[in-house]
Design a protein around this motif. Structure first.
Motif, mmCIF file in Angstrom:
data_model
loop_
_atom_site.group_PDB
_atom_site.id
_atom_site.type_symbol
_atom_site.label_atom_id
_atom_site.label_comp_id
_atom_site.label_asym_id
_atom_site.label_seq_id
_atom_site.Cartn_x
_atom_site.Cartn_y
_atom_site.Cartn_z
ATOM 1 N N LEU A 22 0.860 -1.423 -0.010
ATOM 2 C CA LEU A 22 -0.086 -0.196 -0.077
ATOM 3 C C LEU A 22 0.842 1.366 0.150
ATOM 4 C CD1 LEU A 22 -2.759 -1.002 2.780
ATOM 5 C CD2 LEU A 22 -3.141 -1.119 0.393
ATOM 6 N N VAL A 23 0.456 2.303 -0.629
ATOM 7 C CA VAL A 23 1.256 3.523 -0.739
ATOM 8 C C VAL A 23 0.161 4.616 -0.876
ATOM 9 C CG1 VAL A 23 2.680 4.929 -2.438
ATOM 10 C CG2 VAL A 23 3.031 2.579 -2.385
ATOM 11 N N VAL A 24 0.475 5.702 -0.166
ATOM 12 C CA VAL A 24 -0.174 6.890 0.005
ATOM 13 C C VAL A 24 0.500 7.894 -0.675
ATOM 14 C CG1 VAL A 24 -1.370 8.456 1.586
ATOM 15 C CG2 VAL A 24 -1.365 5.912 2.279
ATOM 16 N N ILE A 25 -0.218 8.647 -1.405
ATOM 17 C CA ILE A 25 0.611 9.781 -2.105
ATOM 18 C C ILE A 25 -0.012 11.216 -2.057
ATOM 19 C CG2 ILE A 25 1.703 8.251 -3.929
ATOM 20 C CD1 ILE A 25 -0.213 9.349 -6.184
ATOM 21 N N ASP A 26 0.590 12.243 -2.182
ATOM 22 C CA ASP A 26 0.138 13.689 -2.231
ATOM 23 C C ASP A 26 -0.376 13.972 -3.448
ATOM 24 O OD1 ASP A 26 2.447 14.467 -3.381
ATOM 25 O OD2 ASP A 26 3.264 15.423 -1.525
ATOM 26 N N VAL A 32 3.798 9.874 0.433
ATOM 27 C CA VAL A 32 3.845 10.260 1.875
ATOM 28 C C VAL A 32 3.974 9.025 2.929
ATOM 29 C CG1 VAL A 32 1.929 11.378 3.608
ATOM 30 C CG2 VAL A 32 1.820 12.051 1.083
ATOM 31 N N HIS A 33 3.541 8.071 2.414
ATOM 32 C CA HIS A 33 3.769 6.674 3.477
ATOM 33 C C HIS A 33 3.603 5.335 2.446
ATOM 34 C CE1 HIS A 33 4.099 4.289 6.915
ATOM 35 N NE2 HIS A 33 2.922 3.668 6.673
ATOM 36 N N ALA A 34 4.491 4.514 2.714
ATOM 37 C CA ALA A 34 4.317 3.160 2.087
ATOM 38 C C ALA A 34 4.682 2.060 3.166
ATOM 39 C CB ALA A 34 5.601 3.042 1.091
ATOM 40 N N ALA A 40 9.467 -3.854 0.924
ATOM 41 C CA ALA A 40 10.013 -5.245 0.542
ATOM 42 C C ALA A 40 9.709 -5.529 -0.856
ATOM 43 C CB ALA A 40 9.423 -6.251 1.740
ATOM 44 N N LEU A 41 8.796 -5.465 -1.395
ATOM 45 C CA LEU A 41 8.341 -5.660 -3.087
ATOM 46 C C LEU A 41 9.289 -5.064 -3.855
ATOM 47 C CD1 LEU A 41 6.621 -6.999 -4.875
ATOM 48 C CD2 LEU A 41 5.016 -4.869 -4.727
ATOM 49 N N PHE A 42 9.688 -3.642 -3.395
ATOM 50 C CA PHE A 42 10.489 -2.938 -4.504
ATOM 51 C C PHE A 42 11.910 -2.811 -3.846
ATOM 52 C CE2 PHE A 42 6.127 -1.264 -5.395
ATOM 53 C CZ PHE A 42 6.223 -1.589 -6.918
ATOM 54 N N GLY A 43 12.192 -3.828 -2.859
ATOM 55 C CA GLY A 43 13.642 -3.553 -2.400
ATOM 56 C C GLY A 43 14.160 -2.456 -1.751
ATOM 57 N N SER A 48 12.637 4.677 3.349
ATOM 58 C CA SER A 48 13.322 5.195 2.417
ATOM 59 C C SER A 48 12.401 5.659 1.226
ATOM 60 C CB SER A 48 14.344 4.490 1.797
ATOM 61 O OG SER A 48 13.769 3.256 1.259
ATOM 62 N N LEU A 49 11.171 5.295 1.068
ATOM 63 C CA LEU A 49 10.319 5.713 0.053
ATOM 64 C C LEU A 49 9.635 7.101 0.043
ATOM 65 C CD1 LEU A 49 8.550 2.301 -1.023
ATOM 66 C CD2 LEU A 49 10.313 3.555 -2.239
ATOM 67 N N GLU A 50 9.374 7.700 1.426
ATOM 68 C CA GLU A 50 8.848 8.903 1.762
ATOM 69 C C GLU A 50 9.379 10.030 0.837
ATOM 70 O OE1 GLU A 50 9.061 6.187 3.883
ATOM 71 O OE2 GLU A 50 7.020 6.201 4.361
ATOM 72 N N GLY A 51 8.628 10.722 0.367
ATOM 73 C CA GLY A 51 9.190 11.796 -0.347
ATOM 74 C C GLY A 51 9.570 11.643 -1.999
ATOM 75 N N ARG A 52 9.759 10.541 -2.293
ATOM 76 C CA ARG A 52 9.947 10.146 -3.618
ATOM 77 C C ARG A 52 8.801 10.145 -4.333
ATOM 78 N NH1 ARG A 52 14.098 5.109 -3.926
ATOM 79 N NH2 ARG A 52 14.103 5.654 -5.846
ATOM 80 N N GLU A 53 8.854 10.323 -5.714
ATOM 81 C CA GLU A 53 7.636 10.401 -6.649
ATOM 82 C C GLU A 53 7.263 9.020 -7.151
ATOM 83 O OE1 GLU A 53 9.128 12.031 -10.404
ATOM 84 O OE2 GLU A 53 9.298 14.016 -9.497
ATOM 85 N N ILE A 54 6.159 8.706 -6.987
ATOM 86 C CA ILE A 54 5.430 7.331 -7.297
ATOM 87 C C ILE A 54 5.964 6.793 -8.528
ATOM 88 C CG2 ILE A 54 3.342 8.323 -8.537
ATOM 89 C CD1 ILE A 54 3.393 5.182 -5.975
ATOM 90 N N GLU A 55 6.416 7.442 -9.398
ATOM 91 C CA GLU A 55 6.877 6.967 -10.908
ATOM 92 C C GLU A 55 8.223 6.258 -10.506
ATOM 93 O OE1 GLU A 55 5.315 10.142 -10.612
ATOM 94 O OE2 GLU A 55 3.727 9.662 -11.952
ATOM 95 N N ASP A 56 8.893 6.386 -9.530
ATOM 96 C CA ASP A 56 10.294 5.844 -9.093
ATOM 97 C C ASP A 56 9.688 4.133 -8.937
ATOM 98 O OD1 ASP A 56 11.487 8.331 -8.977
ATOM 99 O OD2 ASP A 56 11.668 8.456 -6.830
ATOM 100 N N LEU A 57 8.582 4.055 -8.573
ATOM 101 C CA LEU A 57 8.067 2.494 -8.294
ATOM 102 C C LEU A 57 7.378 2.003 -9.786
ATOM 103 C CD1 LEU A 57 6.394 2.554 -5.018
ATOM 104 C CD2 LEU A 57 8.886 2.140 -5.543
ATOM 105 N N VAL A 58 7.540 2.716 -10.789
ATOM 106 C CA VAL A 58 6.756 2.386 -11.816
ATOM 107 C C VAL A 58 8.063 1.937 -13.085
ATOM 108 C CG1 VAL A 58 5.450 3.118 -14.041
ATOM 109 C CG2 VAL A 58 4.908 3.829 -11.747
ATOM 110 N N PRO A 59 7.840 0.926 -13.916
ATOM 111 C CA PRO A 59 9.045 0.609 -14.749
ATOM 112 C C PRO A 59 9.363 1.855 -15.591
ATOM 113 C CG PRO A 59 7.631 -1.072 -14.715
ATOM 114 C CD PRO A 59 6.941 0.011 -13.892
ATOM 115 N N ALA A 60 10.780 2.038 -15.748
ATOM 116 C CA ALA A 60 11.165 3.196 -16.628
ATOM 117 C C ALA A 60 10.238 3.216 -18.004
ATOM 118 C CB ALA A 60 12.714 3.194 -16.874
ATOM 119 N N ALA A 61 10.040 2.297 -18.589
ATOM 120 C CA ALA A 61 9.502 2.434 -20.005
ATOM 121 C C ALA A 61 8.047 2.885 -19.905
ATOM 122 C CB ALA A 61 9.273 0.990 -20.644
ATOM 123 N N ALA A 62 7.478 2.933 -18.542
ATOM 124 C CA ALA A 62 5.924 3.456 -18.518
ATOM 125 C C ALA A 62 5.856 4.590 -17.661
ATOM 126 C CB ALA A 62 5.000 2.167 -17.952
#
Length: 69
Positions: A22-26, A32-34, A40-43, A48-62
């Motif tokens: 589960l991820v909460v974004i602004d 905001v929170h993961a 664990a899924l994204f390693g 460490s995910l708070e503050g990053r863009e959600i696109e950081d979890l999306v494959p580069a091609a998409a």
């Protein structure tokens, strides 16, 4: 204590207890929170995910297509 003999989890506890990532974004698309399952899924390390863009979890091609969505 609940009927099962366990203390109530509350919203933060439920967020972590869910067996899914589960991820909460602004409004800007920043994380905001993961929960621990997401990290664990994204390693990623805990917190460490708070503050990053959600696109950081999306494959580069998409990523660009996701931003347009």
């Amino acid at each position: 204590m609940s009927a099962a003999g366990l203390p109530p989890l509350g919203i933060p506890g439920l967020f972590e207890a869910v067996p899914d990532a589960l991820v909460v974004i602004d409004a800007r698309g920043r994380i905001v929170h993961a929960n621990a399952h997401t990290e664990a899924l994204f390693g990623h390390a805990r917190g460490s995910l708070e503050g990053r863009e959600i696109e950081d979890l999306v494959p580069a091609a998409a990523r660009e297509r996701h931003r347009a969505y």
